[in-house]
Design a protein around this motif. Structure first.
Motif, PDB file in Angstrom:
ATOM      1  N   ALA A   1       0.857  -1.183   0.000  1.00  7.97           N
ATOM      2  CA  ALA A   1       0.000   0.000   0.000  1.00  7.97           C
ATOM      3  C   ALA A   1       0.891   1.230   0.000  1.00  7.97           C
ATOM      4  CB  ALA A   1      -0.905  -0.004   1.224  1.00  7.97           C
TER       5      ALA A   1
ATOM      6  N   VAL B   1      -8.777   1.245   5.576  1.00  7.13           N
ATOM      7  CA  VAL B   1      -9.102   2.217   4.539  1.00  7.13           C
ATOM      8  C   VAL B   1     -10.341   1.698   3.832  1.00  7.13           C
ATOM      9  CG1 VAL B   1      -8.332   3.286   2.381  1.00  7.13           C
ATOM     10  CG2 VAL B   1      -6.692   2.900   4.217  1.00  7.13           C
TER      11      VAL B   1
ATOM     12  N   VAL C   1      -9.290   4.309  -2.475  1.00  8.64           N
ATOM     13  CA  VAL C   1      -8.330   3.403  -3.123  1.00  8.64           C
ATOM     14  C   VAL C   1      -8.439   3.662  -4.629  1.00  8.64           C
ATOM     15  CG1 VAL C   1      -7.549   1.017  -3.392  1.00  8.64           C
ATOM     16  CG2 VAL C   1      -8.696   1.715  -1.278  1.00  8.64           C
TER      17      VAL C   1
ATOM     18  N   ILE D   1      -3.533   4.298  -1.859  1.00 14.05           N
ATOM     19  CA  ILE D   1      -4.580   4.641  -0.884  1.00 14.05           C
ATOM     20  C   ILE D   1      -4.515   6.117  -0.524  1.00 14.05           C
ATOM     21  CG2 ILE D   1      -4.632   2.308   0.087  1.00 14.05           C
ATOM     22  CD1 ILE D   1      -3.061   3.441   2.509  1.00 14.05           C
TER      23      ILE D   1
END
Length: 171
Positions: A106, A140, A147, A159
């Motif tokens: 991420a 998230v 996203v 993200i």
């Protein structure tokens, strides 16, 4: 190497007295979960083979080839049915399987490392990516706004970091 297994359904409980089960499907087309042949257990061993099914509310009532009593089916409540990942159809353009997100790096929209996707959860209000970073784990919302990019080939999800300012505003 053991194939990656994907959970496609689970037993919700017994139905009637003839050994039928209430089964919840997790496939996009709910009845498609019955087209993969015998269901496998989490170890990849053939477990049960559905032979007849009919929809009922949000579930299916399923008869299996294996002769089960009502009590045996009731004892299987919560048991998951799996298939090998490679048995599933290829995802379309801009589509993917949730399981393919696990393990992706991420990064924030400015390219900063945020951690790794360790799970995809849904507590009733929509899917959430659970990210494990240097500061611990956080969630998230799995929406296009939070996203904006999923790059499976590159192994990255982009993200938008959640706002962590918990200070109430004076007004």
């Amino acid at each position: 190497m053991k194939p990656q297994l994907i959970t496609i359904a689970r037993i919700k409980g017994a139905h009637g007295v003839k050994g039928e089960a209430r089964v919840q499907s997790f496939t996009a087309d709910p009845a498609a979960c019955f087209t993969y042949g015998p269901f496998l257990d989490r170890d990849g061993k053939p477990f049960l083979t559905p032979v007849k099914w009919r929809p009922q509310k949000d579930d299916f009532i399923v008869t299996f080839r294996e002769a089960l009593t009502r009590e045996e089916v009731a004892a299987l409540r919560g048991r998951e049915f799996c298939v090998p990942r490679n048995a599933l159809p290829e995802a379309g353009k801009d589509e993917f399987y949730i399981t393919d997100l696990i393990g992706l790096r991420a990064v924030t929209s400015d390219g900063q490392a945020a951690g790794r996707v360790v799970a995809v959860e849904n507590f009733g209000a929509g899917d959430l990516l659970e990210i494990e970073g240097d500061e611990g784990r956080f969630y998230v919302a799995f929406t296009r706004a939070d996203v904006p990019d999923v790059d499976l080939a590159g192994g990255i999800v982009t993200i938008v970091m959640p706002d962590t300012d918990d200070t109430p505003e004076n007004g």
